[in-house]
Design an enzyme around this catalytic site. Structure first.
Site, mmCIF file in Angstrom:
data_model
loop_
_atom_site.group_PDB
_atom_site.id
_atom_site.type_symbol
_atom_site.label_atom_id
_atom_site.label_comp_id
_atom_site.label_asym_id
_atom_site.label_seq_id
_atom_site.Cartn_x
_atom_site.Cartn_y
_atom_site.Cartn_z
ATOM 1 N N GLY A 126 1.045 -1.584 -0.369
ATOM 2 C CA GLY A 126 0.109 -0.150 0.161
ATOM 3 C C GLY A 126 0.410 1.581 0.419
ATOM 4 C CG ASN A 140 1.848 3.400 -5.483
ATOM 5 O OD1 ASN A 140 2.623 4.003 -6.219
ATOM 6 N ND2 ASN A 140 2.577 1.843 -6.044
ATOM 7 C CG MET A 175 -1.391 -8.371 -6.709
ATOM 8 S SD MET A 175 0.050 -7.252 -7.835
ATOM 9 C CE MET A 175 1.410 -8.555 -8.248
ATOM 10 C CE LYS A 176 -10.096 -12.532 -8.411
ATOM 11 N NZ LYS A 176 -10.262 -14.095 -8.617
ATOM 12 C CB ILE A 177 -7.466 -10.782 -13.664
ATOM 13 C CG1 ILE A 177 -6.443 -10.905 -14.154
ATOM 14 C CG2 ILE A 177 -8.079 -10.532 -15.104
ATOM 15 C CD1 ILE A 177 -5.415 -10.918 -14.992
ATOM 16 C CG ASN A 220 -2.563 -1.552 -13.120
ATOM 17 O OD1 ASN A 220 -2.525 -1.519 -12.337
ATOM 18 N ND2 ASN A 220 -2.193 -1.727 -14.238
ATOM 19 C CG HIS A 278 2.153 -2.896 -15.377
ATOM 20 N ND1 HIS A 278 1.996 -4.303 -14.839
ATOM 21 C CD2 HIS A 278 4.236 -3.621 -15.922
ATOM 22 C CE1 HIS A 278 2.984 -5.425 -15.179
ATOM 23 N NE2 HIS A 278 4.154 -5.097 -16.067
#
Ligand code: GAR
Length: 187
Positions: free
Chosen positions: A14, A16, A88-90, A105, A107
């Site tokens: 966390g 970010n 981290m979940k799609i 998002n 990355h």
């Protein structure tokens, strides 16, 4: 300044989230963090929601229709921006359709290079000269939506995975706020 209601999704540390909460306190930063969603009961990042009295929801993604629960919460709070900050979940196509162009998002690579997981190990293996981070809109394809902001640095020959992670995250704390400002600049 009108602050837009924002929800931040996390799965882990966390950092970010912490950075965005701090930024949102600045009077001319365009968001207010109204909700934190987390899919991992052990995520350290939840403490930033608690500390700052921000409502949070820990979601059990094994339950059928868990996304409907999230969608209800987002609608209830009139959320206009969703920031995936280490989530981290799609996310399902249906969910993405429901919040079209409202999900961004972060990355840890220079997309379109190194989509997906284990980015730092792959970057080192490919002997890349530079790397960095990308903030992009989320669409139906993994890590493929329109790029909003990218920040890069040159890789030192002695850098290991942890060095890359630390250097990348330092840039993330600049890139994510910059991207949010950009998203609302033309709206
Ligand atoms: C960030 O470095 C972000 O780029 C990465 O997870 C980290 C979360 O850190 N995201 C992904 O890998 C998404 N595929 P944080 O929990 O300290 O903000």
């Amino acid at each position: 300044m009108v602050k837009r209601n924002t929800c931040i999704f996390i799965s882990g540390k966390g950092s970010n989230l912490k950075n965005l909460i701090n930024k949102s306190r600045e009077y001319n930063f365009p968001i207010k963090v109204k909700l934190v969603i987390c899919d991992n009961i052990e995520a350290k990042g939840i403490m930033y929601a608690k500390k700052n009295s921000i409502p949070y929801l820990i979601i059990n993604t094994k339950i059928r229709n868990f996304e409907n629960k999230i969608i209800n919460e987002l609608l209830k709070r009139k959320i206009s921006l969703i920031c995936l900050a280490g989530y981290m979940k799609i996310i399902s196509k249906k969910f993405i359709q429901s919040f079209k162009r409202k999900i961004i998002n972060i990355h840890p690579s220079l997309l379109p290079k190194f989509k997906g997981l284990n980015t730092f190990a792959r970057i080192l293996k490919e002997k890349e000269v530079k790397t960095g981070c990308t903030v992009h809109f989320v669409n139906e394809k993994l890590d493929s939506g329109r790029i909003i902001v990218q920040k890069k640095f040159y890789i030192d020959k002695n850098d290991n995975i942890l060095d890359l992670k630390n250097k990348t995250q330092k840039l993330e704390y600049i890139a994510f706020p910059e991207a949010i400002i950009k998203v609302f600049r033309n709206s």
